[in-house]
Design a protein around this motif. Structure first.
Motif, PDB file in Angstrom:
ATOM      1  N   PHE A   6     -15.967 -40.202   0.588  1.00  0.00           N
ATOM      2  CA  PHE A   6     -15.468 -40.054  -0.776  1.00  0.00           C
ATOM      3  C   PHE A   6     -14.663 -41.281  -1.206  1.00  0.00           C
ATOM      4  N   GLU A   7     -13.965 -41.910  -0.276  1.00  0.00           N
ATOM      5  CA  GLU A   7     -13.264 -43.150  -0.607  1.00  0.00           C
ATOM      6  C   GLU A   7     -14.280 -44.206  -1.071  1.00  0.00           C
ATOM      7  N   ALA A   8     -15.403 -44.313  -0.365  1.00  0.00           N
ATOM      8  CA  ALA A   8     -16.430 -45.271  -0.759  1.00  0.00           C
ATOM      9  C   ALA A   8     -17.015 -44.915  -2.127  1.00  0.00           C
ATOM     10  N   ILE A   9     -17.219 -43.621  -2.384  1.00  0.00           N
ATOM     11  CA  ILE A   9     -17.726 -43.172  -3.690  1.00  0.00           C
ATOM     12  C   ILE A   9     -16.742 -43.541  -4.797  1.00  0.00           C
ATOM     13  N   THR A  10     -15.457 -43.303  -4.558  1.00  0.00           N
ATOM     14  CA  THR A  10     -14.432 -43.634  -5.558  1.00  0.00           C
ATOM     15  C   THR A  10     -14.430 -45.119  -5.864  1.00  0.00           C
ATOM     16  N   LEU A  11     -14.506 -45.956  -4.830  1.00  0.00           N
ATOM     17  CA  LEU A  11     -14.503 -47.397  -5.038  1.00  0.00           C
ATOM     18  C   LEU A  11     -15.764 -47.856  -5.767  1.00  0.00           C
ATOM     19  N   GLU A  12     -16.888 -47.180  -5.539  1.00  0.00           N
ATOM     20  CA  GLU A  12     -18.104 -47.493  -6.297  1.00  0.00           C
ATOM     21  C   GLU A  12     -17.917 -47.168  -7.775  1.00  0.00           C
ATOM     22  N   SER A  54     -16.362 -30.785  -5.024  1.00  0.00           N
ATOM     23  CA  SER A  54     -17.350 -31.784  -4.607  1.00  0.00           C
ATOM     24  C   SER A  54     -18.607 -31.735  -5.462  1.00  0.00           C
ATOM     25  N   PHE A  55     -18.950 -30.554  -5.970  1.00  0.00           N
ATOM     26  CA  PHE A  55     -20.121 -30.429  -6.833  1.00  0.00           C
ATOM     27  C   PHE A  55     -19.821 -30.835  -8.277  1.00  0.00           C
ATOM     28  N   TRP A  56     -18.542 -31.030  -8.596  1.00  0.00           N
ATOM     29  CA  TRP A  56     -18.130 -31.457  -9.928  1.00  0.00           C
ATOM     30  C   TRP A  56     -18.160 -32.979 -10.063  1.00  0.00           C
ATOM     31  N   VAL A  57     -18.141 -33.683  -8.925  1.00  0.00           N
ATOM     32  CA  VAL A  57     -18.109 -35.151  -8.933  1.00  0.00           C
ATOM     33  C   VAL A  57     -19.511 -35.699  -9.170  1.00  0.00           C
ATOM     34  N   PRO A  58     -19.694 -36.630 -10.116  1.00  0.00           N
ATOM     35  CA  PRO A  58     -21.017 -37.203 -10.371  1.00  0.00           C
ATOM     36  C   PRO A  58     -21.372 -38.283  -9.346  1.00  0.00           C
ATOM     37  N   ARG A  59     -22.639 -38.552  -9.246  1.00  0.00           N
ATOM     38  CA  ARG A  59     -23.114 -39.607  -8.351  1.00  0.00           C
ATOM     39  C   ARG A  59     -22.764 -40.972  -8.929  1.00  0.00           C
ATOM     40  N   PRO A  60     -22.287 -41.914  -8.099  1.00  0.00           N
ATOM     41  CA  PRO A  60     -22.004 -43.259  -8.617  1.00  0.00           C
ATOM     42  C   PRO A  60     -23.283 -43.941  -9.103  1.00  0.00           C
ATOM     43  N   THR A  61     -23.130 -44.777 -10.109  1.00  0.00           N
ATOM     44  CA  THR A  61     -24.294 -45.494 -10.655  1.00  0.00           C
ATOM     45  C   THR A  61     -24.291 -46.963 -10.298  1.00  0.00           C
ATOM     46  N   MET A  78     -15.743 -44.098 -16.095  1.00  0.00           N
ATOM     47  CA  MET A  78     -15.212 -43.643 -14.810  1.00  0.00           C
ATOM     48  C   MET A  78     -14.770 -42.185 -14.906  1.00  0.00           C
ATOM     49  N   PRO A  79     -15.261 -41.314 -14.042  1.00  0.00           N
ATOM     50  CA  PRO A  79     -14.894 -39.884 -14.090  1.00  0.00           C
ATOM     51  C   PRO A  79     -13.532 -39.631 -13.458  1.00  0.00           C
ATOM     52  N   TYR A  80     -12.486 -40.074 -14.139  1.00  0.00           N
ATOM     53  CA  TYR A  80     -11.129 -40.052 -13.577  1.00  0.00           C
ATOM     54  C   TYR A  80     -10.726 -38.655 -13.110  1.00  0.00           C
ATOM     55  N   TRP A  81     -10.889 -37.648 -13.979  1.00  0.00           N
ATOM     56  CA  TRP A  81     -10.390 -36.319 -13.659  1.00  0.00           C
ATOM     57  C   TRP A  81     -11.225 -35.635 -12.578  1.00  0.00           C
ATOM     58  N   ARG A  82     -12.506 -35.926 -12.519  1.00  0.00           N
ATOM     59  CA  ARG A  82     -13.342 -35.320 -11.476  1.00  0.00           C
ATOM     60  C   ARG A  82     -12.990 -35.902 -10.100  1.00  0.00           C
ATOM     61  N   LEU A  83     -12.812 -37.219 -10.053  1.00  0.00           N
ATOM     62  CA  LEU A  83     -12.390 -37.835  -8.796  1.00  0.00           C
ATOM     63  C   LEU A  83     -10.996 -37.343  -8.407  1.00  0.00           C
ATOM     64  N   SER A  84     -10.095 -37.312  -9.378  1.00  0.00           N
ATOM     65  CA  SER A  84      -8.723 -36.874  -9.107  1.00  0.00           C
ATOM     66  C   SER A  84      -8.680 -35.417  -8.657  1.00  0.00           C
ATOM     67  N   GLY A  85      -9.522 -34.574  -9.261  1.00  0.00           N
ATOM     68  CA  GLY A  85      -9.558 -33.161  -8.885  1.00  0.00           C
ATOM     69  C   GLY A  85      -9.967 -32.969  -7.441  1.00  0.00           C
ATOM     70  N   PHE A  86     -10.922 -33.787  -6.979  1.00  0.00           N
ATOM     71  CA  PHE A  86     -11.331 -33.678  -5.578  1.00  0.00           C
ATOM     72  C   PHE A  86     -10.184 -34.072  -4.655  1.00  0.00           C
ATOM     73  N   TYR A  87      -9.515 -35.183  -4.957  1.00  0.00           N
ATOM     74  CA  TYR A  87      -8.377 -35.596  -4.137  1.00  0.00           C
ATOM     75  C   TYR A  87      -7.299 -34.519  -4.121  1.00  0.00           C
ATOM     76  N   PHE A  88      -7.058 -33.893  -5.283  1.00  0.00           N
ATOM     77  CA  PHE A  88      -6.072 -32.820  -5.368  1.00  0.00           C
ATOM     78  C   PHE A  88      -6.406 -31.705  -4.373  1.00  0.00           C
ATOM     79  N   ALA A  89      -7.662 -31.256  -4.375  1.00  0.00           N
ATOM     80  CA  ALA A  89      -8.060 -30.157  -3.498  1.00  0.00           C
ATOM     81  C   ALA A  89      -8.048 -30.576  -2.031  1.00  0.00           C
TER      82      ALA A  89
END
Length: 382
Positions: free
Chosen positions: A111-117, A171-178, A1-12
């Motif tokens: 992005f909420e849906a992406i995070t949950l994925e 947004s470009f730092w966040v990876p695509r869900p698998t 799980m890309p915790y810091w990438r997801l968290s960074g987006f929420y931060f911004a």
């Protein structure tokens, strides 16, 4: 799980909200606009929140490419907002607020849906990621409040532009869900409507709209209200930050809270505490101790309600309909928020702060009664 990438987006993302919620009304007042005009301008992004999420949610579920929508929406938000540097007359500001918010409100539900994925069966950890959005909010309200005390409100648009560019970069730092990459299931409108007819679902969405309507005076006029009472802009920023600190503490404890409170209890309790909060802000904001307590209640009026709502949508809508479910949540939040901003704008001078916030309290009491009657008593989070 890309915790810091997801968290960074929420931060911004929520750093931008930290500039909009406390200071946008002050900026419009700085430009010389009346409370009615301020209410109208602030209602426009909320109206866009009624329209944009449903369109982008449908597109995200049909295409399955939610991350592309997030990235395009973030970039276009910054491009459209840049028009504010050219002119600040009323009709031009209407265009700026409508155009940039149409794309801004495309972002979060997807992005909420992406995070949950990304989280998969670890969805209880959502609050641990989302709390970084609250930290971003705090960073902006404290930092920007101090800057504007020193340099004035003229720097406000440039500060917002910097944060919008940061959202696009993140947004470009966040990876695509698998999770669904192997066999993507496309959204089906008939299935979505069938899920919408589950017991208590419609009542939940009505309660969401009423909760956001009650926040209309808070997000539109709290800073103006406090400045009138003699609080400095730095202090106003700190008071906004206090509410979000309370929200962060709740997010950190949310896994435990979800284990022993039912969905019904969490939602209804949040609504009733909101009713108390609005009465205190409307009548006792000149008393610092009371105001501090009211701001701590933000943990319930936003924090617990929002997390419960995200879990509710995840539980009641399938993976193929998550985008539309999250979009409907965002859209009805926008409907309520827009109505709240509009009524607050027109009632602020005619009725005064006390009655304006009293109307907000009545709205959330009605929502609590609705959920008490319509939401199944056995509803749980999980």
């Amino acid at each position: 799980m890309p915790y810091w990438r997801l968290s960074g987006f929420y931060f911004a993302y929520f750093a931008l909200l930290g500039g909009v919620a406390p200071f946008l009304a002050l900026y419009f007042a700085h430009l010389g606009y009346s409370p009615a005009r301020i209410g109208e301008l602030i209602a426009i992004p909320m109206l866009m929140r009624c329209l944009a999420p449903s369109l982008w949610g449908w597109l995200g579920d049909r295409s399955g490419n939610r991350l592309l929508i997030v990235r395009a929406g973030a970039l276009l938000t910054a491009i459209m907002f840049s028009a504010i540097f050219w002119r600040q007359d009323y009709l031009w500001l209407v265009w700026v607020m409508a155009s940039h918010s149409f794309f801004w409100h495309a972002i979060l539900p997807q992005f909420e849906a992406i995070t949950l994925e990304h989280l998969g069966d670890r969805s209880a950890r959502y609050a641990q990621i989302r709390l970084w959005g609250s930290i971003g909010f705090i960073a902006t309200v404290i930092g920007l409040g101090g800057l504007m005390d020193v340099h004035g409100l003229g720097l406000y648009p440039a500060a917002m532009m910097v944060i919008m560019v940061l959202i696009s970069v993140c947004s470009f730092w966040v990876p695509r869900p698998t999770v669904m990459s192997g066999a993507r299931v496309r959204g089906n409108l008939r299935a979505f409507l069938r899920q919408l007819r589950q017991p208590g679902v419609v009542a939940f969405f009505v309660a969401v709209a009423l909760m956001q309507l009650s926040h209309g005076p808070y997000y539109t006029f709290l800073s103006v209200h406090l400045e009138t009472l003699g609080y400095s802009r730095s202090m106003i920023g700190l008071l906004w930050a206090l509410g979000v600190v309370a929200e962060i503490v709740l997010f950190m404890l949310m896994v435990r809270v979800l284990a022993w409170l039912s969905l019904r209890q969490l939602l209804i309790g949040s609504l009733l505490l909101a009713a108390v909060r609005w009465v205190l802000i409307g009548t006792q904001a000149d008393q610092l101790g009371v105001l501090l307590f009211a701001q701590l209640l933000h943990a319930a009026t936003f924090g617990s309600f929002h997390v419960a709502a995200i879990h509710f949508v995840q539980r009641h809508f399938s993976s193929a309909s998550q985008g539309q479910g999250q979009a409907l949540y965002a859209s009805l939040s926008g409907v309520g928020g827009a109505c709240g901003a509009l009524y607050a704008g027109y009632s602020w001078h005619s009725l005064g702060p006390a009655w304006t916030f009293a109307i907000a309290s009545v709205a959330v009491v009605v929502a609590a009664i609705l959920l008490l009657r319509r939401l199944p008593a056995s509803a749980t989070i999980g």
